[in-house]
Design a protein around this motif. Structure first.
Motif, short mmCIF file in Angstrom:
data_model
loop_
_atom_site.label_atom_id
_atom_site.label_comp_id
_atom_site.label_asym_id
_atom_site.label_seq_id
_atom_site.Cartn_x
_atom_site.Cartn_y
_atom_site.Cartn_z
N GLY A 1 0.64 -1.52 -0.26
CA GLY A 1 -0.20 -0.26 0.26
C GLY A 1 1.02 1.47 0.07
O GLY A 1 2.02 1.21 -0.41
N PRO A 2 -0.07 2.59 0.69
CA PRO A 2 1.06 3.52 -0.04
C PRO A 2 1.33 4.41 1.51
O PRO A 2 0.83 3.50 2.15
CB PRO A 2 -0.32 4.62 -0.25
N VAL A 3 2.26 5.28 1.02
CA VAL A 3 2.80 5.28 2.70
C VAL A 3 1.63 6.10 3.59
O VAL A 3 2.32 5.81 4.48
CB VAL A 3 3.36 6.58 2.12
N THR A 4 0.82 6.36 3.04
CA THR A 4 -0.29 6.52 4.31
C THR A 4 -1.18 6.54 4.62
O THR A 4 -1.68 5.80 5.67
CB THR A 4 -0.81 7.92 2.91
N LEU A 5 -0.47 4.69 4.57
CA LEU A 5 -0.79 3.86 5.89
C LEU A 5 -0.07 3.82 7.08
O LEU A 5 -1.00 3.39 7.72
CB LEU A 5 -0.89 2.59 4.69
N GLY A 6 1.38 4.61 6.28
CA GLY A 6 1.89 4.18 8.01
C GLY A 6 1.99 3.01 8.82
O GLY A 6 1.92 1.94 7.99
N VAL B 1 1.77 9.44 -3.95
CA VAL B 1 1.62 9.60 -2.12
C VAL B 1 0.22 8.91 -2.18
O VAL B 1 1.32 7.53 -1.10
CB VAL B 1 1.64 10.83 -1.88
N GLY B 2 -0.79 8.40 -2.36
CA GLY B 2 -1.86 7.79 -2.18
C GLY B 2 -1.59 6.43 -2.65
O GLY B 2 -2.83 5.78 -3.30
N GLY B 3 -0.79 6.18 -3.93
CA GLY B 3 -0.74 5.69 -4.67
C GLY B 3 0.74 4.01 -4.57
O GLY B 3 1.57 4.78 -3.57
N SER B 4 0.76 3.03 -4.40
CA SER B 4 2.00 2.59 -4.31
C SER B 4 2.39 1.62 -5.55
O SER B 4 3.52 0.52 -5.39
CB SER B 4 0.74 1.17 -4.15
N ALA B 5 1.92 1.86 -6.87
CA ALA B 5 2.62 1.49 -7.90
C ALA B 5 4.70 2.22 -8.18
O ALA B 5 4.67 3.08 -7.37
CB ALA B 5 1.38 2.13 -9.39
N HIS C 1 -3.28 24.13 -13.51
CA HIS C 1 -4.07 24.05 -12.32
C HIS C 1 -2.37 23.90 -11.62
O HIS C 1 -1.84 23.11 -11.41
CB HIS C 1 -4.40 23.13 -11.34
N LYS C 2 -2.55 25.17 -10.93
CA LYS C 2 -1.11 24.86 -9.84
C LYS C 2 -1.72 24.25 -8.56
O LYS C 2 -2.28 24.83 -7.35
CB LYS C 2 -1.66 26.94 -8.62
N SER C 3 -1.01 22.78 -8.92
CA SER C 3 -1.88 22.01 -7.94
C SER C 3 -0.72 20.44 -8.02
O SER C 3 -0.32 20.53 -9.41
CB SER C 3 -3.01 21.62 -8.34
N LEU C 4 -0.85 20.25 -6.55
CA LEU C 4 0.01 18.97 -6.72
C LEU C 4 -0.89 17.72 -6.72
O LEU C 4 -0.56 16.18 -5.94
CB LEU C 4 1.25 18.84 -5.58
N ALA C 5 -2.10 17.59 -6.82
CA ALA C 5 -3.24 16.78 -7.06
C ALA C 5 -3.08 15.70 -7.15
O ALA C 5 -2.42 14.56 -6.74
CB ALA C 5 -4.64 16.94 -6.95
N TRP C 6 -2.03 15.70 -8.84
CA TRP C 6 -1.82 14.85 -8.91
C TRP C 6 -0.82 13.86 -8.70
O TRP C 6 -0.95 12.47 -8.47
CB TRP C 6 -1.27 15.02 -10.77
N PHE C 7 0.59 14.34 -8.06
CA PHE C 7 1.08 14.08 -7.63
C PHE C 7 0.38 12.87 -6.33
O PHE C 7 1.21 12.04 -6.28
CB PHE C 7 2.81 14.57 -7.17
#
Ligand SMILES: [Zn+2]
Length: 839
Positions: free
Chosen positions: A644-649, A749-753, A738-744
């Motif tokens: 899983g992603p880093v955000t699962l800690g 961050v929220g992905g695991s690939a 968009h001035k955004s890192l939502a894609w990143f």
């Protein structure tokens, strides 16, 4: 009030209070039992409540709905528990039922699928034990179909199981029902939105598992399962999420999985401790508490189960307390910390201040080697409520000939009655304090004006190095249940001496302090102490690093431990990593378990930037090793990255992937910071072509320095880290304008690939002054919506020339980019700035 300590262990409910006491303290003599006070009586009833013979019913077509949790009791028999103080708090069901729970996002669906094989929890069950703090009995009454004819058989079959399971939620129920106890004043419940339902289900396919709904948690819905694998016990948290919708949870409120009543703040700790080597300590901790909002009467603190509380005073008056072993299966148990609950005479009102004084003692210390003591694994040595910033005032008394080192700076050292007394004060609010005691040698070196004091013993701990293999650099404050691989060291090897290499350690740390000061601003504390700690783990606390004995070995000695060259290269960074926690983790904290990865990643990446500054080849070696660890195939064709992603800690370390926390929060986390850094660098060089050479990381460093300034003494969330980068985001990283890192965030961050990239169908068209390059970037081993900013270079006359970054999205992305005239060779990310499979 009472001074009787109770444990809520798995088996403790079977025994009476006295028996528990002997268990808890190892006391040789029985302590005279006092009758339990009202809160403890209530607690004891809650944790061993019986089924009520008068309340056994047939039940049909009943449902319990709690936000996303849907439970149906189709056909069966249900027995309610006896009423406690007018409240029915439990029910045991046998028959045909079903639970339905649909996670709200991809991350939680993937997590659930990893453990159950399905993205939705849809499971029929044959028995269920429910525990609740609201009126489930009234809710189910319309579906009761009269008393069951065979209620006696039902009771005799399930009575013991139900009673067994009832200890799990006793403390949580006490939080709610404790407010109803008669106190000095008429009490009204502090929180009307207080609903809890815990279902312990026996699934037809999945076996025994839990489902929670608890409004006191930041993530109110959770499901999971206890599992034993290879003799190790895990709690696999399948899903955990906040109820979607308008309900606003206070940002500063309860952390997910944390002790639930965090409505109060501890501003100051004054702790006096007498240490009697090798194991015992006697302490008095005075906490200045202020209520953030109206609180409950019951307040919960973490405290090692190895300590015994003698007395708790609130503003000088004794109050009842319940000292509890970790509560199996509960939210608290997931965090692995022991707790003490105190019950005030009346609840605190918003802004009310109170002084709590705890007196306790016990054997929380271990002697790991001759002259080396440390606070053991269950090291919560003072009553605390998680990592929250506070100021500390510490006083220690200990025998002559020992050296004590604590967090903060020493304000006094004297002798009194043949003992040493030393006082320590925190330089600024810190999240946690600790100490270490040894018969140390010591050395001092300086990082500018900051003294770096290093303390080590002449010998290594017993068992070294069998227990000493840093698979990751260390375990953070709250250790996950990770296993530490044993090392193969020939018995003939002469054990090295830590004190001999003490100067080397101090110098390494001092160099790191100087490096980080240039990047992230001044060292936050007045001095840095480094003490030897037995075992494989190191911990960087504010102004005090507990450093694994392993890190006191020189490279040649480390080389003899049998670790491969990648592990050795990582292990060499431990001192710099722990030193970096002074900025990332201590000065700037993390908000919840979903944000803990950032502090590991930032500390680790800081240490790797230092490494890169003098040994870029080793930097690349370590980065590649992290990537290879993530994608190496493990059991069932899965790789650690799939956990899983880093955000699962800490959830990452499960029965499926015991080592995933390290691989992902350190490995993938470090790569995420590396990607951010190189994105800022490339984006910056496009938008500021005239920027002087030699400062390629200007923007990245500026952002981190601002993060430090904005969040020092506070906690930061993953979203806030993203926002810090977004605020300075170069135009070339604006996805879809968009001035955004939502894609990143979504992809990385929220992905695991860990995807693979390639270039296809390149076409070159020479123009007047440049060559136009058209082609396709392919992306594999990735979900279809993965977005990556891919750097492209042209190779011209043996030189790589940066062309720009292109957003790759999905399997194939067509691009056109301008290259120097005559270019015929295009390179995709030749500097390996993407966490990607090598081609
Ligand atoms: Zn760390």
């Amino acid at each position: 009030m009472t001074n009787v300590t109770v444990r809520a262990g798995k088996f403790a409910w079977l025994t009476l209070v006295l028996g528990c006491l002997a268990l808890a303290t190892g006391a040789q003599q029985a302590v005279p039992a006092k009758p339990p006070g009202p809160a403890e009586s209530l607690y004891l009833k809650l944790r061993s409540v019986d089924l009520d013979p008068g309340k056994v019913f047939k039940i049909r077509e009943a449902t319990l709905d709690r936000a996303a949790v849907h439970i149906s009791l189709d056909d069966g028999v249900i027995a309610f528990t006896e009423s406690i103080g007018g409240h029915i708090t439990g029910a045991f069901f046998q028959g045909e039922g079903e639970v339905l729970l649909s996670p709200p996002n991809t991350m939680e669906r993937s997590s659930l699928a990893l453990f159950t094989g399905g993205a939705i929890l849809e499971e029929r069950f044959s028995t269920a034990y429910f525990r609740f703090n609201d009126d489930v009995y009234a809710e189910l009454t319309p579906f009761l179909r009269g008393p069951d004819d065979e209620s006696e058989a039902f009771l005799s079959r399930w009575k013991e199981t139900a009673q067994d399971l009832s200890d799990q939620d006793a403390l949580r129920l006490l939080l709610t029902l404790g407010d109803g106890l008669a106190g000095d004043e008429k009490v009204s419940p502090a929180n009307t939105n207080d609903h809890m339902l815990h279902a312990m289900l026996q699934g037809n396919k999945l076996g025994a598992f839990d489902v929670w709904y608890d409004t006191l948690m930041k993530e109110q819905i959770a499901a999971g399962q206890r599992k034993m694998v290879a003799g190790q016990s895990y709690y696999d948290l399948w899903i955990s999420f906040a109820v979607p919708g308008p309900r606003v949870v206070s940002e500063e409120g309860e952390g997910a999985g944390a002790a639930p009543n965090f409505d109060f703040e501890i501003t100051n700790f004054k702790i006096q401790t007498e240490i009697k080597p090798a194991k015992d300590m006697q302490s008095k901790a005075v906490l200045s508490v202020v209520a953030r909002k109206d609180c409950r009467r019951t307040l919960v603190f973490e405290l090692s189960r190895l300590l015994k509380v003698q007395q708790v005073l609130a503003d000088g008056a004794p109050v009842e307390f319940i000292h509890n072993q970790a509560i199996e299966g509960s939210q608290l148990a997931r965090r692995g910390n022991d707790v003490v609950a105190i019950v005030l005479w009346s609840p605190l009102r918003a802004d009310q201040k109170i002084e709590l004084s705890f007196e306790y003692s016990g054997s929380v210390l271990s002697e790991a080697a001759t002259g080396l003591l440390y606070v053991g694994d269950r090291g919560t040595w003072y009553p605390n409520r998680g990592l929250a910033m506070a100021s500390f005032d510490l006083e220690f008394r200990y025998p002559a000939a020992w050296t004590l080192v604590a967090t903060g700076h020493k304000t006094e050292q004297k002798e009194e009655g043949g003992e040493q007394v030393s006082s320590w004060v925190s330089d600024r609010p810190v999240p946690v304090v600790g100490f270490n005691l040894g018969r140390y040698s010591q050395s001092v070196t300086y990082a500018g004006k900051i003294p770096v004091l290093t303390y080590a013993t002449a010998s290594l701990e017993r068992g070294f190095p069998r227990t000493s293999s840093p698979s990751g650099p260390e375990i953070p404050f709250i250790a996950p249940g990770q296993s530490i691989a044993a090392l193969a060291v020939p018995r003939s090897v002469q054990p090295p001496s830590p004190s001999e290499n003490m100067r080397m350690v101090g110098a390494t740390s001092a160099r790191a302090v100087e490096f980080y000061e240039r990047y992230f601003g001044p060292f936050p504390y007045s001095e840095l102490a480094i003490t030897q700690m037995p075992g494989a783990v190191s911990q960087g606390w504010p102004g005090l690093i507990f450093l694994s004995s392993f890190a006191f070995l020189n490279p040649e000695q480390q080389g003899r431990t049998g670790m491969d060259r990648n592990r050795l290269a990582m292990a060499e960074q431990v001192v710099a990593h722990e030193t970096a926690h002074q900025w990332w983790g201590d000065l700037v904290g993390w908000s919840s378990y979903r944000d803990q990865w950032m502090m590991e990643a930032l500390a680790n990446y800081s240490s790797l930037m230092l490494l890169e500054s003098h040994d870029p080849a080793k930097f690349r070696q370590i980065m590649q090793a992290y990537r290879d660890d993530l994608i190496a195939k493990k059991a069932k064709g899965m790789a650690l990255a799939d956990a899983g992603p880093v955000t699962l800690g800490l959830r990452l370390s499960s029965s499926q992937f015991p080592e995933a926390y390290d691989a992902i929060c350190y490995g993938r986390g470090t790569w995420i910071i590396h990607m951010l850094r190189t994105m800022m660098r490339d984006g910056d060089r496009k938008s500021l072509p005239g920027r002087p050479k030699g400062a390629p990381d200007e923007l990245f460093v500026q952002i981190l320095r601002k993060l430090r300034t904005d969040y020092q003494g506070k906690t930061v969330s993953t979203q806030e880290l993203m926002a810090a980068f977004e605020a300075q985001l170069p135009r070339s990283l604006w996805y879809e304008g968009h001035k955004s890192l939502a894609w990143f965030y979504d992809s990385w961050v929220g992905g695991s690939a860990v995807p693979g990239y390639d270039l296809r169908g390149l076409k070159f068209t020479d123009k007047a002054n440049s060559t136009l390059v058209a082609g396709t970037i392919t992306q594999d081993h990735a979900p279809h919506d993965l977005v990556t900013s891919v750097p492209l270079y042209a190779s011209v006359a043996g030189k790589s020339i940066f062309l720009g970054r292109v957003f790759a999205e999905g399997d194939e992305t067509q691009f056109r980019i301008s290259a120097p005239l005559g270019a015929r060779k295009i390179l995709l990310d030749p500097e390996q700035t993407l966490l990607a499979r090598s081609r």
